[in-house]
Design a protein around this motif. Structure first.
Motif, short mmCIF file in Angstrom:
data_model
loop_
_atom_site.label_atom_id
_atom_site.label_comp_id
_atom_site.label_asym_id
_atom_site.label_seq_id
_atom_site.Cartn_x
_atom_site.Cartn_y
_atom_site.Cartn_z
N THR A 1 -57.45 -21.81 72.64
CA THR A 1 -56.23 -21.97 72.39
C THR A 1 -55.58 -20.72 71.56
O THR A 1 -54.34 -20.44 72.11
CB THR A 1 -56.43 -22.93 71.26
N GLU A 2 -56.25 -19.98 70.87
CA GLU A 2 -55.76 -18.61 70.36
C GLU A 2 -55.33 -17.70 71.42
O GLU A 2 -54.55 -17.00 71.34
CB GLU A 2 -56.69 -17.91 69.35
N LEU A 3 -55.97 -17.54 72.63
CA LEU A 3 -55.88 -16.64 73.53
C LEU A 3 -54.65 -17.15 74.58
O LEU A 3 -53.85 -16.27 74.87
CB LEU A 3 -56.85 -16.79 74.55
N ARG A 4 -54.55 -18.33 74.74
CA ARG A 4 -53.22 -18.97 75.33
C ARG A 4 -52.07 -18.66 74.55
O ARG A 4 -51.17 -18.46 75.10
CB ARG A 4 -53.45 -20.31 75.44
N SER A 5 -52.24 -18.67 73.18
CA SER A 5 -51.00 -18.31 72.31
C SER A 5 -50.70 -16.86 72.34
O SER A 5 -49.44 -16.61 72.42
CB SER A 5 -51.37 -18.83 70.82
N GLN A 6 -51.81 -16.07 72.52
CA GLN A 6 -51.42 -14.70 72.67
C GLN A 6 -50.89 -14.41 73.74
O GLN A 6 -49.87 -13.52 74.09
CB GLN A 6 -52.70 -13.89 72.36
N VAL A 7 -51.15 -15.03 75.08
CA VAL A 7 -50.66 -14.70 76.40
C VAL A 7 -49.07 -15.50 76.46
O VAL A 7 -48.08 -14.84 77.00
CB VAL A 7 -51.58 -15.54 77.56
N SER A 8 -48.91 -16.40 75.96
CA SER A 8 -47.69 -17.02 75.67
C SER A 8 -46.71 -15.88 74.73
O SER A 8 -45.63 -15.73 75.34
CB SER A 8 -47.69 -18.47 74.83
N ASP A 9 -47.30 -15.24 73.71
CA ASP A 9 -46.29 -14.30 73.11
C ASP A 9 -46.22 -13.17 74.00
O ASP A 9 -44.97 -12.56 73.98
CB ASP A 9 -46.92 -14.05 71.75
N LEU A 10 -47.12 -12.75 74.68
CA LEU A 10 -46.92 -11.62 75.66
C LEU A 10 -45.87 -11.93 76.61
O LEU A 10 -45.11 -10.98 77.11
CB LEU A 10 -48.04 -11.20 76.41
N ASN A 11 -45.73 -13.16 77.10
CA ASN A 11 -44.83 -13.60 78.02
C ASN A 11 -43.24 -12.98 77.52
O ASN A 11 -42.35 -12.72 78.37
CB ASN A 11 -44.65 -15.16 78.35
N ARG A 12 -43.09 -12.85 76.28
CA ARG A 12 -41.62 -12.53 75.81
C ARG A 12 -41.57 -11.02 76.47
O ARG A 12 -40.24 -10.66 76.37
CB ARG A 12 -41.52 -12.60 74.23
N TYR A 13 -42.44 -10.24 76.37
CA TYR A 13 -42.19 -8.90 77.09
C TYR A 13 -42.47 -8.44 78.41
O TYR A 13 -41.85 -8.14 79.03
CB TYR A 13 -43.16 -8.04 76.16
N ILE A 14 -43.75 -9.35 78.98
CA ILE A 14 -44.12 -8.92 80.03
C ILE A 14 -44.09 -10.24 81.19
O ILE A 14 -45.13 -10.18 82.15
CB ILE A 14 -45.52 -8.30 80.31
N GLY A 15 -43.52 -11.35 80.69
CA GLY A 15 -43.55 -12.64 81.38
C GLY A 15 -42.61 -12.49 82.72
O GLY A 15 -42.75 -13.41 83.50
N ILE A 16 -41.72 -11.55 82.77
CA ILE A 16 -40.86 -11.28 83.88
C ILE A 16 -40.87 -9.78 84.24
O ILE A 16 -41.39 -8.84 83.55
CB ILE A 16 -39.24 -11.62 83.70
#
Length: 184
Positions: free
Chosen positions: A2-17
């Protein structure tokens, strides 16, 4: 997980596109460091739970982000994770979401695979009222030069998100035949 998914979601703000939303070389190094740490943690989970649905979907997302960071081979690793996930979990909402994001954000040649995952998501979720899925289908059709379908899909999407001014502009451009999608 769950924590890792949250980190990946946060990274999407920068590298999601692509291109990534990174303002400086220092920020790029910081984001890259966070991404490599998240990937390391995902590998640890993969060692404990090989071929697990959630792990494969998470790895696909991380490799997609790596591709957006221009990490060599990340696109190939994303495809491998997605192929494993979809072969093993054909009805996985997580895997189809990860596939649609990857295939519609990397190269228009992959648009048919993105479209297939989005159509499968419609079936799995038993709805044509999910704006995220319906918006993705607009781009799947545009990337495949299916302009009539794209116009119909835009109209459908706008019934779900009537205030999306960017999509209204896309519709206008498609109607004027002022959009061209180039293969990479």
């Amino acid at each position: 997980m769950t924590e890792l998914r949250s980190q990946v979601s946060d990274l999407n703000r920068y590298i999601g596109i692509y291109p990534p939303r990174i303002g400086s070389e220092g920020q790029r190094e910081e984001v890259y460091g966070r991404w490599t740490e998240a990937l390391r943690q995902a590998w640890q989970i993969e060692n404990q739970l090989p071929l697990d649905e959630a792990t494969l979907a998470l790895l696909a997302d991380l490799y997609r982000q790596g591709h957006n960071l221009d990490v060599t081979g990340a696109d190939r690793k994303a495809i491998e994770a997605l192929d494993k996930c979809l072969a093993r979990y054909a009805d996985s909402i997580r895997c189809h979401l990860a596939a649609s994001y990857f295939y519609l954000s990397t190269n228009p040649q992959y648009a048919p695979k993105g479209e297939a995952s989005l159509l499968r998501l419609r079936e799995l979720m038993k709805t044509q009222a999910n704006p995220e899925i319906e918006r993705g289908l607009v781009f799947a059709y545009l990337y495949q030069q299916k302009m009539d379908l794209a116009l119909k899909q835009i109209d459908h999407y706008l019934t779900l998100a009537p205030n999306d001014e960017n999509m209204r502009k896309v519709r206008e451009a498609v109607a004027r035949k002022a959009i061209e999608v180039k293969q990479l």
